[in-house]
Design an enzyme around this catalytic site. Structure first.
Site, PDB file in Angstrom:
ATOM      1  N   SER A 104      -2.443   4.787  -4.233  1.00  0.00           N
ATOM      2  CA  SER A 104      -1.291   5.150  -5.053  1.00  0.00           C
ATOM      3  C   SER A 104      -1.018   6.636  -4.901  1.00  0.00           C
ATOM      4  O   SER A 104      -1.948   7.448  -4.980  1.00  0.00           O
ATOM      5  CB  SER A 104      -1.552   4.814  -6.523  1.00  0.00           C
ATOM      6  OG  SER A 104      -0.437   5.130  -7.330  1.00  0.00           O
ATOM      7  N   HIS A 115       4.913  15.340  -7.877  1.00  0.00           N
ATOM      8  CA  HIS A 115       5.795  16.029  -8.812  1.00  0.00           C
ATOM      9  C   HIS A 115       6.069  17.427  -8.246  1.00  0.00           C
ATOM     10  O   HIS A 115       5.240  18.330  -8.376  1.00  0.00           O
ATOM     11  CB  HIS A 115       5.154  16.138 -10.199  1.00  0.00           C
ATOM     12  CG  HIS A 115       5.015  14.822 -10.900  1.00  0.00           C
ATOM     13  ND1 HIS A 115       6.100  14.115 -11.366  1.00  0.00           N
ATOM     14  CD2 HIS A 115       3.910  14.093 -11.207  1.00  0.00           C
ATOM     15  CE1 HIS A 115       5.686  13.005 -11.942  1.00  0.00           C
ATOM     16  NE2 HIS A 115       4.368  12.961 -11.855  1.00  0.00           N
ATOM     17  N   HIS A 166       6.945   8.114  -5.832  1.00  0.00           N
ATOM     18  CA  HIS A 166       5.778   7.266  -6.074  1.00  0.00           C
ATOM     19  C   HIS A 166       5.675   6.258  -4.938  1.00  0.00           C
ATOM     20  O   HIS A 166       6.683   5.710  -4.480  1.00  0.00           O
ATOM     21  CB  HIS A 166       5.932   6.533  -7.414  1.00  0.00           C
ATOM     22  CG  HIS A 166       5.091   5.298  -7.528  1.00  0.00           C
ATOM     23  ND1 HIS A 166       5.602   4.028  -7.308  1.00  0.00           N
ATOM     24  CD2 HIS A 166       3.783   5.128  -7.833  1.00  0.00           C
ATOM     25  CE1 HIS A 166       4.652   3.136  -7.488  1.00  0.00           C
ATOM     26  NE2 HIS A 166       3.539   3.777  -7.791  1.00  0.00           N
ATOM     27  N   ASN A 168       2.872   3.003  -3.623  1.00  0.00           N
ATOM     28  CA  ASN A 168       1.652   2.249  -3.874  1.00  0.00           C
ATOM     29  C   ASN A 168       1.589   1.082  -2.907  1.00  0.00           C
ATOM     30  O   ASN A 168       2.591   0.416  -2.667  1.00  0.00           O
ATOM     31  CB  ASN A 168       1.622   1.739  -5.317  1.00  0.00           C
ATOM     32  CG  ASN A 168       0.449   0.801  -5.576  1.00  0.00           C
ATOM     33  OD1 ASN A 168       0.584  -0.409  -5.465  1.00  0.00           O
ATOM     34  ND2 ASN A 168      -0.687   1.375  -5.915  1.00  0.00           N
ATOM     35  N   VAL A 169       0.424   0.878  -2.308  1.00  0.00           N
ATOM     36  CA  VAL A 169       0.155  -0.348  -1.554  1.00  0.00           C
ATOM     37  C   VAL A 169      -1.186  -0.885  -2.043  1.00  0.00           C
ATOM     38  O   VAL A 169      -2.115  -0.122  -2.311  1.00  0.00           O
ATOM     39  CB  VAL A 169       0.129  -0.121  -0.030  1.00  0.00           C
ATOM     40  CG1 VAL A 169       1.535   0.045   0.501  1.00  0.00           C
ATOM     41  CG2 VAL A 169      -0.718   1.082   0.359  1.00  0.00           C
ATOM     42  N   ARG A 170      -1.299  -2.211  -2.165  1.00  0.00           N
ATOM     43  CA  ARG A 170      -2.469  -2.781  -2.815  1.00  0.00           C
ATOM     44  C   ARG A 170      -2.763  -4.186  -2.304  1.00  0.00           C
ATOM     45  O   ARG A 170      -1.901  -4.852  -1.728  1.00  0.00           O
ATOM     46  CB  ARG A 170      -2.261  -2.803  -4.334  1.00  0.00           C
ATOM     47  CG  ARG A 170      -1.015  -3.554  -4.738  1.00  0.00           C
ATOM     48  CD  ARG A 170      -0.651  -3.310  -6.199  1.00  0.00           C
ATOM     49  NE  ARG A 170       0.567  -4.013  -6.565  1.00  0.00           N
ATOM     50  CZ  ARG A 170       1.797  -3.565  -6.359  1.00  0.00           C
ATOM     51  NH1 ARG A 170       1.971  -2.386  -5.800  1.00  0.00           N
ATOM     52  NH2 ARG A 170       2.848  -4.277  -6.705  1.00  0.00           N
ATOM     53  N   HIS A 210      16.669   4.949   1.713  1.00  0.00           N
ATOM     54  CA  HIS A 210      16.846   3.495   1.790  1.00  0.00           C
ATOM     55  C   HIS A 210      16.905   3.002   3.235  1.00  0.00           C
ATOM     56  O   HIS A 210      16.476   1.873   3.508  1.00  0.00           O
ATOM     57  CB  HIS A 210      18.074   3.076   0.990  1.00  0.00           C
ATOM     58  CG  HIS A 210      17.800   2.988  -0.479  1.00  0.00           C
ATOM     59  ND1 HIS A 210      17.306   1.842  -1.076  1.00  0.00           N
ATOM     60  CD2 HIS A 210      17.911   3.908  -1.467  1.00  0.00           C
ATOM     61  CE1 HIS A 210      17.142   2.045  -2.369  1.00  0.00           C
ATOM     62  NE2 HIS A 210      17.503   3.295  -2.636  1.00  0.00           N
ATOM     63  N   GLY A 270     -10.706   0.797 -15.939  1.00  0.00           N
ATOM     64  CA  GLY A 270     -10.669   1.704 -14.804  1.00  0.00           C
ATOM     65  C   GLY A 270     -10.887   3.138 -15.243  1.00  0.00           C
ATOM     66  O   GLY A 270     -11.011   3.451 -16.430  1.00  0.00           O
TER      67      GLY A 270
END
Length: 308
Positions: free
Chosen positions: A94, A98, A108, A110-112, A147, A261
């Site tokens: 993740s 800023h 932001h 995130n890959v999971r 995009h 966590g």
């Protein structure tokens, strides 16, 4: 039978964290990430990296986590009751950036990967991820580039995926209590295992690999733009929306906290400074008003004129 190999995923995610950290350090030019390795008593652990007080990034964080547990938290089984009480393994990277300059957007990524082995039947697994952009002072050419790169990440896996994942992103990164999007969106997907493990893994890798090409050119273009105290205050005000979403609505935050966590890593996504001004509204015709009127309106950015 198709082979599902979590170790391949883990190896990719650790390398992705390294690559993104290196490129963000180069773009900032003044600071390096500190590293914090941690263990989770219930199983697994992670590697958190944070950059603070940089010339470009006021705060940036890149978390890798690989956690295991005897049972999933309620947020993960609400729509999947068959997974209640099933041992699981969840891993991901993740990223949250800023920037200091209000003309550089927050972002932001995130890959999971999720894996569980029920006592009966085949393993249950899926991939998820995406990236989204939160500008303060928007530029149409930046939105188009963002995009276009998101579309390129999806294109090898089906012409329909970009539009599908864009719609999911627009729906997910929305603050119902404010009745407004968090930013200009991007792509977002979850529960993805179409085509088998190798194909789904390749999609997740493509999303991870396209994040820096989507974000770094925008940072390079905007990081030296002059800005005023008014623009800085507006940035801090809009950061409040980011905080509200992450604490109230974000499923990843809820999953991390409910699964016990590491709190410091979970809340790494929050900005270092933020402000809330009571019942504030932008002046009509101002650059601040343009954010609401132009950029916080989900649209087909690929059809927009590429002039800012």
């Amino acid at each position: 039978m198709l082979t599902v190999d979590p170790e391949i995923v883990r190896s990719y995610l650790l390398d992705l964290q390294d690559r993104i950290a290196t490129l963000l350090e180069i773009e900032d030019g003044s600071c390096q990430f500190s590293e914090d390795n941690w263990d989770r008593p219930e199983g697994g652990g992670g590697r958190s990296r944070v950059l603070e007080g940089g010339a470009v990034f006021e705060k940036a964080g890149i978390n890798f986590s690989d956690v295991q547990g005897a049972s999933l938290p309620p947020t993960a089984t609400a729509n999947r009751p068959q997974l209640a009480g099933v041992p699981f393994r969840a891993m991901g990277v993740s990223v949250v950036c800023h920037p200091l300059n209000p003309h550089v957007p927050t972002t932001h990524m995130n890959v999971r990967f999720f894996y569980a082995e029920p006592p009966v039947g085949e393993p249950i697994w899926w991939f998820g991820g995406g990236f989204d952009l939160t500008p303060y002072y928007g530029h149409i050419e930046d939105a188009v580039h963002w995009h276009q790169t998101a579309r390129d990440a999806c294109a090898p896996f089906g012409s329909e995926l970009y539009s599908k994942f864009k719609d999911i992103c627009d729906t997910y990164f929305f603050l119902p209590h404010r009745n407004e999007p968090r930013g200009i969106g991007g792509i977002f997907f979850d529960d993805f295992n179409t085509g088998g493990f190798d194909q789904a893994l390749a999609l997740m890798q493509s999303v991870g690999d396209h994040f820096i090409p989507a974000y770094q050119p925008i940072v390079a273009k905007r990081k030296a733009a002059p800005y005023t105290e008014r623009e800085r205050n507006f940035q801090l005000y809009r950061r409040g929306r980011y905080v509200e979403f992450n604490l109230v609505h974000d499923r990843g935050t809820h999953f991390g906290l409910q699964s016990k966590g590491r709190t410091e890593s979970i809340l790494m996504s929050l900005p270092p400074l933020v402000r809330w001004d009571y019942d504030w509204h932008p002046e009509q015709g101002s650059a601040e008003a343009a954010l609401y009127e132009v950029f916080l309106k989900p649209k087909d950015w690929l059809a927009m004129n590429q002039s800012s």
